[in-house]
Design an enzyme around this catalytic site. Structure first.
Site, PDB file in Angstrom:
ATOM      1  N   ASP A 243       0.866  -1.157   0.000  1.00 50.69           N
ATOM      2  CA  ASP A 243       0.000   0.000   0.000  1.00 50.69           C
ATOM      3  C   ASP A 243       0.917   1.226   0.000  1.00 50.69           C
ATOM      4  OD1 ASP A 243      -2.306   1.566   0.463  1.00 50.69           O
ATOM      5  OD2 ASP A 243      -1.839   1.608   2.595  1.00 50.69           O
TER       6      ASP A 243
ATOM      7  N   THR B  49      -0.118   4.906   1.141  1.00 53.39           N
ATOM      8  CA  THR B  49      -0.324   5.822   2.251  1.00 53.39           C
ATOM      9  C   THR B  49      -0.224   5.083   3.578  1.00 53.39           C
ATOM     10  OG1 THR B  49      -1.885   6.846   0.803  1.00 53.39           O
ATOM     11  CG2 THR B  49      -1.821   7.638   3.055  1.00 53.39           C
TER      12      THR B  49
ATOM     13  N   THR C   2      -2.342   1.426  -4.734  1.00 50.31           N
ATOM     14  CA  THR C   2      -2.764   2.551  -3.932  1.00 50.31           C
ATOM     15  C   THR C   2      -4.102   3.100  -4.402  1.00 50.31           C
ATOM     16  OG1 THR C   2      -2.220   4.791  -3.292  1.00 50.31           O
ATOM     17  CG2 THR C   2      -1.342   4.031  -5.382  1.00 50.31           C
TER      18      THR C   2
ATOM     19  N   LYS D  18      -7.294  -4.915  -4.984  1.00 54.17           N
ATOM     20  CA  LYS D  18      -6.015  -5.262  -4.375  1.00 54.17           C
ATOM     21  C   LYS D  18      -5.962  -6.767  -4.122  1.00 54.17           C
ATOM     22  CE  LYS D  18      -4.977  -0.927  -1.959  1.00 54.17           C
ATOM     23  NZ  LYS D  18      -4.623  -0.296  -0.682  1.00 54.17           N
TER      24      LYS D  18
ATOM     25  N   ASN E 169      -8.559  -0.689   4.288  1.00 60.25           N
ATOM     26  CA  ASN E 169      -8.721  -1.040   2.884  1.00 60.25           C
ATOM     27  C   ASN E 169      -7.693  -2.057   2.411  1.00 60.25           C
ATOM     28  OD1 ASN E 169      -6.623   0.684   3.119  1.00 60.25           O
ATOM     29  ND2 ASN E 169      -7.119   1.906   1.320  1.00 60.25           N
TER      30      ASN E 169
END
EC number: 7.6.2.1
Lengths: 348, 1001
Positions: free
Chosen positions: B380, B382, B635, B732, B754
């Site tokens: 990921d 962030t 992302t 993802k 997420n």
């Protein structure tokens, strides 16, 4: 689970998140937990390897020589008599040996090849005899042998358990098939006495075979296996039986028959009068009589000496080869250029 | 399906379960059968049970049945005890929770009862800092506005406080009335979705009108939450016991199997087949020998007519003799070392994060080896690569860019002047920054204001606004107060149009308390807001600003507003309320309604927030890529930001060293063409030393994953690096699945909710316990504090674990095969009848004791120092390719055991020939030879020796002699005096010495 505990404690306490005694969750340092225990890291450098091989060679060759010398010092007379002791006119050896009415006395003359110092061990050797057969090796009952009160204990003794409903003592195939050839010796013209005491292990006499256990119902069946036992002598004194019941692990084996406490000279002749009773003819087994002296390493056996000399020699050879390799094509220790990924990139 | 909860009405309460929580797996009665059943589902255990049962037949058993039953029972007892202990602890914690005292209302009066006696429909009273005992629908609080604050950390790991409100029908009820309240709540049957609760409440007369009032998750207090900053709250129990949202979401996760475990299983299968082959060959040879030779041997006394099953006896004996080929100890040994690996991770100081006080934690103790075999890391952005510590850096208001020179808009004189001058655009911009959010301001006693925010972006914006003198002071229910240059402005918050990942924007409807004007304030991603600009507004400067900021790696948000007329609002408000009370498809309906309001916005400007890279991210990525690991960045952020971050952290190189290939397009054809082109370039340039990477966005990915999966799979195999932007959580997870289907070992790392699906899907899930809560860390197999710890986790812990397990597992087979081969060789000199050379005690001790203990210290073995590994990360290629445990290395160990067995056996039978060939002695010589060999093989295979290893190897060696000497003193034992006799013979020691030298050759 951790977070659950944390939440529980915060609610149970004052509920103040900034309580002063909030311990850090930093793991406690110890050499073990950080996998930092002091360790020695031997690296097999060429020098080390060569030295180790040299060292092994240096240690092994003398041991090998000593073992060979010991083995060579042993004087051994081996006389195979199973064929020779059957009269030449007999065609069916099996019928001959099974016929109990014929006298099977046989006379053998042995020549002493070298001086033999007492004590001289007398062995009988059997070949192709499977004392280690699964069916045979289990067919005994140690409790019965040890304890007079357990005379009826015959489990595992199949198929030599009972005779006419009575327990056989000692039961089982091993005892039933005890070797029953006998030997008497004459040295030149004198009788040569053979000491048959203390041929079995003392521990067996004391703890494995009871001094109050007497043979019962033994060898009473239609088929007689081997030696019959004197029913008035306790098992602990039946040394031939005790020796026989120490089963051999290999199909060729020697068992102690007795000792001779007389020195023998080179070229002496020994006459052996033997009763050839034991049946090895049905399965092409061989029977031999062995007279042998002994050393610190035991009887005649070149194997260990040869093995040590071979290993020692091989070590010297390898040490030499590695030294050559090291001198001709030395490699720097810890050279990163030899790493596969560095080699590959250079190659492309 | 629906559930009707009658409030405070005892006649309906027995329909549902009580509030007894039970996390236990077993009861006292079903423990033994259930646990045994579970253990016997494993093939290996079934195998051992079969062997143990066969051994009960004394005709065929070569050794005492105890030699298998003993270890089997021990192993089962150990597993069962562990299970029982875990279950007992669960029972204790359940009991504590169940017996906790709570206040409920019964017959109009408050009563103190145990938590487990709460029934659906009861009114439960909770005080500040108490835990909520079951799922409640809020009916009253101590706060006059009808709100309360809860901490939901135990549920979703989010550490901020959340505001919960009472349903509108219950507003205004005092404590007295709350005791008598009656009504019905219509809610869905229990589910595990902690973000949804689509229900209705209707109160019975005399309580106000019998109007239906919608309920959402905001009207609930869920089990395991804590009540904070509120004196008391009360609510109606709707779900109890194991039917609560928490109870339903508790599931047993799929056990993950490592590549190594799979390989070991495969090799075990191969050994099993080999064993069957041996049994068939030796069994028939034995039967032939029996009929040809053994019948002539009168002393064996075979019967002439035998029962039919005699033909099976010899093969079955060999089956039992060979059963030790599959080591019974391997499972226990592996479990032990694996839990040690996990402990070493937990204990490691170097991956402890000082800043957040987070040690690394291995939640899954069974998969450490996989860390060393990772081929793809999906990360990921962030919060994982970046710190997720948002700082407001720049902004663009009405075409003016602030913060360009200094890089910090808060210090930009121009902006400060504009604020001082009351520049209307700037003030509007700042007002939106301060108000358009779900932040809760908390005033400390000293007067300073801190903010609790769910989103780090909102936190940054509110803080920036307060630094620019637009201070959000308080938010009480629907009233928000803003201080601006000592002026106090009151706003009433009318509606919140929440953020969803589909809408990518949030809005808020407020009315100015002074003027009564109604405004819509919106903020969101540029592509979600800019198209909503009113006709004629020049948005080019904003688009340029967004591009510019994105290239700097800043996160941009677009802010806009619109004044609403009262009629428009009222009309819309009715629709909104309707949508909100929908029981089906509520989320979709609400989104639909929101869209009706969010249009013709006046775009105020762009805010740019910096999210700094975490320490050591570029170095970590560099090193891990050197070690052959491929990185994919997944992302939700926009393409340009993602690329920028990727460049910053070494994920991709700029031209000319690297090349980025874009897959984009809006329609299927465009995407297909684009994909084709990229694939072509990849194929051509794959041999060049150029770093290629492809970039794909969520839209194109959706098309690709549904239509062009094969081409994409090929691309995935070719490309070492990929950047996927604007992807949803399920995409993802799909990408992880795709890589898994290509037989790659994948590691997914993320920090937010997420990422949970991707983390669960991957072979290894790593969670960063970050600012977005612990949700990811909790779902993950490993949780760490910072991205850079991944390096140590993989290169040190993963690699060591792999090496150690590779040695341990192969060694376990080696030592079992060794003893088994000796037995087989012995059968050739014992009439192929299946005689065991070794006695039962020795065999059992050999497998579970002599040879298992020393090798366990392999958990301390380090072939290379940690420093060497981090300096030469390429070494990891060995682990990735599985060079240490594969069929060929296994064949090596197999050959080794055969070779060693032959040599030990030959030396033994030649050294102990003729008059020395006594069974017990010879067996002991062969066993000692094997033990000597073991000690030296372990010594040779280990690379570093701590005192523990010395102790284990040589202590075990000494123990072998001590134990056997002890057994030799027992007169009834088969090997009475044997060991003493042997130790006195020079030939014994000479034989041992020559046995061990064979391992040099």
């Amino acid at each position: 689970m951790n977070s659950g505990d944390a939440a529980g404690s915060s609610s149970g306490g004052s509920g103040d998140a900034g309580a002063p005694r909030r311990a850090s969750r930093k793991p406690k340092y110890s050499k073990f937990t950080q996998q930092e225990l002091p360790a020695c890291k031997p690296i097999l450098t060429p020098k080390w390897v060569i030295s180790v091989f040299l060292l092994v060679g240096v240690i092994f060759v003398p041991i090998g020589v000593a073992s060979l010398l010991a083995s060579n010092k042993v004087v051994e007379i081996v006389d195979r008599y199973d064929d020779a002791c059957v009269p030449s006119n007999v065609t069916n050896k099996l019928a001959y040996i099974q016929n109990s009415t014929i006298s099977k006395t046989c006379r053998r003359t042995l020549k002493v090849p070298k001086d033999m110092k007492q004590p001289i061990f007398v062995y009988y050797q059997l070949n192709n005899f499977y004392q280690n057969h699964r069916r045979y090796v289990k067919s005994r009952n140690d409790q019965q042998l040890r304890d007079a009160s357990k005379a009826n204990e015959t489990t595992l003794c199949d198929p030599e358990k009972t005779r006419d409903g009575m327990a056989i003592v000692p039961c089982g195939l091993i005892a039933w098939s005890t070797f029953n050839d006998t030997y008497t010796f004459q040295h030149n013209t004198n009788n040569l006495s053979i000491d048959k005491t203390d041929i079995s292990w003392k521990s067996d006499r004391d703890h494995k075979f009871g001094s109050d256990v007497f043979p019962k119902n033994f060898q009473k069946g239609p088929l007689i296996g081997g030696k019959t036992l004197n029913e008035s002598i306790p098992l602990s004194e039946q040394e031939d039986l005790i020796v026989w019941m120490r089963t051999a692990a290999l199909p060729t084996f020697r068992k102690l028959y007795g000792r001779i406490y007389v020195d023998l000279k080179e070229n002496d002749t020994i006459t052996v009068t033997l009763d050839n009773n034991y049946n090895t003819y049905s399965f092409d087994g061989k029977k031999s009589l062995v007279l042998s002296t002994s050393t610190w390493l035991g009887g005649k056996n070149d194997f260990l000496g040869l093995a040590y000399l071979t290993v020692g020699g091989l070590c010297f050879f390898l040490a030499f080869a590695f030294t050559l390799l090291y001198l001709i094509k030395p490699r720097k220790l810890g050279d990163n250029n030899y790493l596969s990924w560095n080699r590959n990139s250079a190659g492309h | 399906m629906k559930r009707f909860v009658y409030i405070n009405d005892e006649s309906y309460q027995n329909d549902y379960c009580d509030n007894q929580i039970s996390n236990t797996k077993y009861t006292l009665w079903n423990f033994l059968p259930k646990n045994l059943w579970e253990q016997f589902r494993r093939f290996m255990n079934q195998y051992f049970l079969l062997i143990a049962c066969l051994q009960l037949w004394s005709l065929i058993t070569p050794v005492n049945p105890a030699s298998t039953w003993g270890p089997l029972i021990v192993i089962f007892a150990v597993s069962a005890t562990k299970e029982a202990w875990d279950d007992y602890n669960r029972y204790i914690s359940d009991k504590q929770a169940n017996e906790k005292k709570v206040w409920i209302v019964k017959n109009g009066a408050r009563k103190h009862i145990q938590a487990q006696d709460i029934r659906v429909g009861n009114i439960v009273w909770i005080r500040e800092n108490e835990e909520v005992p079951c799922d409640l629908v809020l009916t009253g609080t101590s706060e006059p506005q009808g709100i309360c604050h809860v901490e939901t950390a135990a549920l979703d790991g989010e550490i901020d406080l959340k505001t919960r409100v009472i349903p509108t029908t219950c507003i205004g009820l005092d404590s007295e009335q709350l005791h008598k309240i009656k009504g019905v709540i219509e809610c869905p049957i229990p589910d595990k979705d902690i973000r949804r609760f689509d229900a209705n409440i209707r109160l019975f007369p005399p309580f106000i009108d019998n109007d239906i009032c919608p309920l959402t998750i905001n009207n609930t207090l869920l089990q395991s939450c804590y009540l904070r900053n509120t004196e008391w709250a009360c609510g109606v129990a709707v779900y109890t016991g194991n039917e609560t949202k928490l109870g339903m979401s508790r599931g047993v996760p799929e056990p993950k199997l490592t590549a190594m475990d799979a390989m070991i299983d495969k090799l075990t299968g191969a050994i099993f087949l080999f064993q069957l082959a041996v049994v068939v060959v030796l069994g028939s040879a034995g039967n032939v020998w029996k009929d040809t030779e053994a019948r002539k041997q009168w002393y064996v006394k075979y019967d002439d007519d035998e029962p039919w099953y005699q033909i099976l006896v010899i093969p079955l004996r060999f089956e039992l003799l060979c059963s030790i080929m599959i080591p019974i100890s391997i499972k226990v040994s592996l479990d032990f070392v694996k839990s040690m690996y996990a402990k070493f991770i937990d204990w490691d100081e170097e991956i402890y994060d000082q800043e957040t006080d987070t040690p690394a934690h291995a939640a899954n103790t069974a998969i450490s080896e996989d860390l060393g075999q990772v081929e793809y890391i999906l990360t990921d952005k962030t919060g994982t690569l970046t710190e997720n510590k948002m700082i407001f850096r720049r902004c663009c208001i009405a075409g003016t860019l602030y913060g360009n020179e200094s890089g910090d808009a808060l210090k930009d004189i121009e902006l400060l002047n504009a604020v001082a001058d009351n520049s209307p655009h700037v003030i509007k911009f700042l007002t939106v920054m301060a108000l358009c959010n779900t932040v809760i301001p908390i005033k400390s006693p000293s007067g300073t204001i801190s903010y609790k925010a769910q989103s780090q972006d909102e936190d940054a914006l509110v803080n920036a606004a307060s630094n620019l003198h637009v201070v959000l002071v308080s938010k009480n229910g629907n009233n928000a107060e803003i201080h601006f240059n000592r002026r106090v402005i009151q706003y009433e918050i009318l509606d919140i149009l929440e953020f969803t990942s589909d809408r990518k924007r949030m809005s808020i409807v407020i009315s100015d308390s002074q003027s009564g004007k109604i405004f819509l304030l919106s903020k969101g991603a540029d592509e979600a807001i800019l198209p909503l600009a009113y006709c004629g507004q020049q948005i080019k400067t904003f688009v340029d600003a967004v591009d510019k900021y994105a290239q700097l790696g800043l996160r941009t948000l677009c802010l806009g507003w619109r004044e609403l007329s009262l009629e428009e609002y009222l009309e819309w408000s009715r629709l909104f309320k309707e949508a909100n009370s929908a029981l089906v498809d509520r989320e979709w309906k609400v989104a639909e309604v929101c869209q009706k309001l969010e249009h013709t916005l006046d775009i105020l400007g762009i805010s740019a927030i910096e999210d700094r890279l975490q320490d050591g991210v570029p170095e970590t990525i560099e090193i891990l890529r050197q070690s052959g690991i491929n990185f994919w960045m997944l992302t939700g952020d926009k393409q340009s930001t993602a690329i920028q971050i990727a460049l910053l952290c070494n994920l991709i190189s700029s031209e000319p060293k690297g090349q980025l290939l874009y897959i984009n397009g809006k329609t299927e054809d465009e995407v297909a063409r684009s994909l084709e082109r990229v694939l072509l370039t990849m194929r051509i340039t794959s041999s060049e030393p150029k770093e290629l990477a492809f970039v794909v966005d969520g839209w194109a990915l959706e098309i690709i994953l549904t239509r062009y999966k094969e081409a994409f799979t090929e691309l995935a195999v070719l490309s070492k690096t990929a950047i996927c932007c604007r992807v949803t959580p399920s995409q993802k997870a799909q990408l992880v699945k795709l890589l898994k289907s290509c037989d790659y070992r994948t590691l997914a790392i993320g920090d937010g909710g997420n990422d949970v699906r991707m983390i669960q899907q991957a072979h290894i899930g790593v969670g960063i316990s970050g600012r977005e809560g612990l949700q990811a860390a909790r779902a993950a197999d490993y949780s760490i504090g910072k991205f850079r710890f991944l390096k140590r986790l993989i290169l040190v812990h993963g690699r060591y674990s792999y090496n150690r397990t590779a040695f341990l597992s192969q060694y376990s087979f080696y030592k079992s095969l060794l003893i088994c081969f000796i037995q087989i060789l012995f059968s050739f000199v014992s009439g192929i009848a299946g005689t065991s050379l070794f006695n039962s005690v020795s065999l059992m001790a050999y497998n579970v004791f002599y040879t298992s203990i020393p090798v366990l210290t392999t958990v301390l073995d380090k072939d290379l120092s940690e420093k060497t590994v981090t300096q030469n990360p390429e070494i990891l290629l060995y682990c990735q390719a599985g060079r240490l445990l594969n069929p060929s290395t296994f064949a090596g160990w197999f050959g080794r055991s055969l070779y060693h067995a032959i040599v030990v056996f030959l030396i033994t039978i030649h050294a102990y020939a003729n008059e020395k060939s006594e069974m017990e002695e010879l067996s002991m010589v062969a066993l000692s030879g094997s033990i000597w060999l073991q000690a030296f093989v372990v010594t040779l295979e280990m690379s570093s020796f701590t005192f523990l290893q010395f102790l284990a190897i040589w202590g075990n060696f000494a123990a072998f002699y001590v134990i056997n000497l002890c057994i030799s003193t027992i007169p009834t034992a088969g090997m009475y005096t044997i060991m003493f006799r042997l130790c006195r013979q020079p030939s014994y020691w000479i034989t041992m010495l020559v046995s061990i030298t064979i391992m040099f050759f």
